[in-house]
Write a protein that holds these residues in place. Structure first.
Motif, PDB file in Angstrom:
ATOM      1  N   ALA A 289       0.804  -1.209   0.108  1.00 49.08           N
ATOM      2  CA  ALA A 289      -0.029   0.019  -0.078  1.00 49.08           C
ATOM      3  C   ALA A 289       1.062   1.395   0.027  1.00 49.08           C
ATOM      4  N   ALA A 290       1.988   1.149   0.714  1.00 45.94           N
ATOM      5  CA  ALA A 290       2.694   2.498   0.715  1.00 45.94           C
ATOM      6  C   ALA A 290       3.643   2.551  -0.450  1.00 45.94           C
ATOM      7  N   LEU A 291       3.755   1.530  -1.050  1.00 44.53           N
ATOM      8  CA  LEU A 291       4.303   1.882  -2.521  1.00 44.53           C
ATOM      9  C   LEU A 291       3.649   2.439  -3.621  1.00 44.53           C
ATOM     10  N   VAL A 292       2.193   1.826  -3.483  1.00 45.74           N
ATOM     11  CA  VAL A 292       1.214   2.576  -4.252  1.00 45.74           C
ATOM     12  C   VAL A 292       0.817   3.820  -4.083  1.00 45.74           C
ATOM     13  N   GLY A 293       0.973   4.206  -2.601  1.00 48.28           N
ATOM     14  CA  GLY A 293       0.872   5.720  -2.199  1.00 48.28           C
ATOM     15  C   GLY A 293       1.921   6.580  -2.783  1.00 48.28           C
ATOM     16  N   LEU A 294       3.108   5.912  -2.697  1.00 47.53           N
ATOM     17  CA  LEU A 294       4.481   6.524  -3.216  1.00 47.53           C
ATOM     18  C   LEU A 294       4.423   6.694  -4.977  1.00 47.53           C
ATOM     19  N   LEU A 295       3.910   5.728  -5.597  1.00 47.74           N
ATOM     20  CA  LEU A 295       3.810   6.069  -6.906  1.00 47.74           C
ATOM     21  C   LEU A 295       2.750   6.989  -7.297  1.00 47.74           C
ATOM     22  N   PHE A 296       1.549   7.134  -6.868  1.00 47.26           N
ATOM     23  CA  PHE A 296       0.722   7.889  -7.131  1.00 47.26           C
ATOM     24  C   PHE A 296       0.902   9.504  -6.528  1.00 47.26           C
ATOM     25  N   GLY A 297       1.645   9.449  -5.404  1.00 47.03           N
ATOM     26  CA  GLY A 297       1.980  10.629  -4.726  1.00 47.03           C
ATOM     27  C   GLY A 297       3.153  11.381  -5.637  1.00 47.03           C
ATOM     28  N   PHE A 298       3.807  10.483  -6.188  1.00 52.28           N
ATOM     29  CA  PHE A 298       4.977  11.127  -7.295  1.00 52.28           C
ATOM     30  C   PHE A 298       4.269  11.617  -8.311  1.00 52.28           C
ATOM     31  N   ILE A 299       3.352  10.968  -9.002  1.00 49.83           N
ATOM     32  CA  ILE A 299       2.707  11.509 -10.096  1.00 49.83           C
ATOM     33  C   ILE A 299       1.961  12.833  -9.810  1.00 49.83           C
TER      34      ILE A 299
END
Length: 323
Positions: A289-299
């Motif tokens: 979940a944190a990795l998904v948050g990081l991915l969309f957060g970066f975008i």
């Protein structure tokens, strides 16, 4: 007459019993829903102390009091009625609203990581120089309440989602009661913790001046501990934002059947790596979940930077200095 009186007493007892059960249901639902907001609560407690920077220490507790009242106003006057109306007339909006909050949390967490890596802390340079201490205090309080509104909206949305999905509270008044309980409890926990945190160094300084050798050692230890505590809270708050934000996005995608492969990937990875170990499964799911948050957060960071050049709630300029 006696039989009529007995019947009336039976009715009163039945009503009291039903009311008692309703109160128990509301309290239980509020407790369950409130536990789901833990990540946002940690972030709220971690963010607020930075609004004390540059202010007179004697004004710290009054300022926290003002922010606490502003937070209660945010939750009870604005967000609670909006949440009830949404649940009553547009329940389909709950998931999209949750996802907006999840996207914001992911964005904030990612931005903090980028700032830590690049050393560019423009996100902390949010308020312009104030001409007087009173003006500085007003600006800091306003900034804290504005940030609180966003985090409070996510807390209320998470709570509402839990109540509508599994709380079993069909009455709008019971939902209102549960939301109010969570709102007040969360606010008191967050800002009570903040008050303790910002005063720990003052307590340590007081102890360090005592004649008792043990008290002086404890005081010095507390003074040295506070900066480490604030740094730890910042790290935990960032991790919590990414974890909670990513989890909300994953579940939202799953319910809306958008990017569902991400939810499936997280679920399969947790089962494959965790096996029958429940704790390990939870750890893998949290990391996913944190990795998904990081991915969309970066975008989102890239989009916001392209549109505004900086965080739209932060603004620009130099960090606030003590007036």
């Amino acid at each position: 007459m006696p039989s009529g009186l007995l019947a009336l007493l039976d009715d009163v007892a039945l009503i009291a019993k039903t009311a008692s059960a309703s109160v128990d249901d509301v309290a239980a639902a509020a407790g369950k829903a409130g536990s789901k907001t833990a990540g946002v609560i940690i972030d709220d407690a971690a963010v607020t102390p930075r609004y004390m920077v540059g202010l007179d220490p004697s004004r710290e507790l009054p300022i926290i009091g003002k922010i606490t009242l502003g937070s209660l106003k945010n939750k009870l006057i604005f967000l609670l009625p909006a949440a009830l109306l949404m649940a009553q007339f547009a329940p389909w909006l709950i998931v999209p609203v949750l996802m907006l909050g999840g996207a914001y949390l992911s964005f904030e967490g990612t931005e903090k990581i980028i700032e830590a890596v690049t050393g560019d802390h423009h996100g902390e340079a949010t308020l312009a120089e104030a001409d007087t201490p009173e003006e500085l205090e007003q600006r800091q309080v306003a900034g804290a309440i504005r940030t609180d509104f966003i985090l409070s909206a996510e807390i209320m949305a998470i709570t509402l989602n839990e109540l509508t999905e599994g709380g079993g509270l069909d009455s709008i008044w019971m939902r209102a009661g549960a939301l109010a309980i969570v709102a007040v409890a969360v606010t008191l926990v967050v800002y009570g913790s903040v008050a303790l945190i910002v005063k720990l160094d003052d307590i340590g300084l007081h102890l360090a001046k005592r004649e008792n050798g043990a008290a002086r050692k404890i005081g010095r230890a507390m003074i040295a501990f506070v900066p480490k505590l604030l740094k730890f809270l910042s790290v935990v708050g960032t991790a919590a934002m990414l974890w909670v934000g990513g989890s909300i996005l994953l579940h939202g995608f799953h319910e809306l059947h958008i990017f569902d492969f991400l939810y499936q990937w997280q679920h399969d990875a947790a089962l494959a790596l965790g096996g029958d170990n429940g704790m390990l499964v939870w750890a893998v799911e949290t990391l996913g979940a944190a990795l998904v948050g990081l991915l969309f957060g970066f975008i989102i960071v890239q989009i916001v930077t392209w549109l505004f050049g900086h965080h739209p709630l932060h603004g620009g300029g130099e960090p606030v200095r003590k007036a």
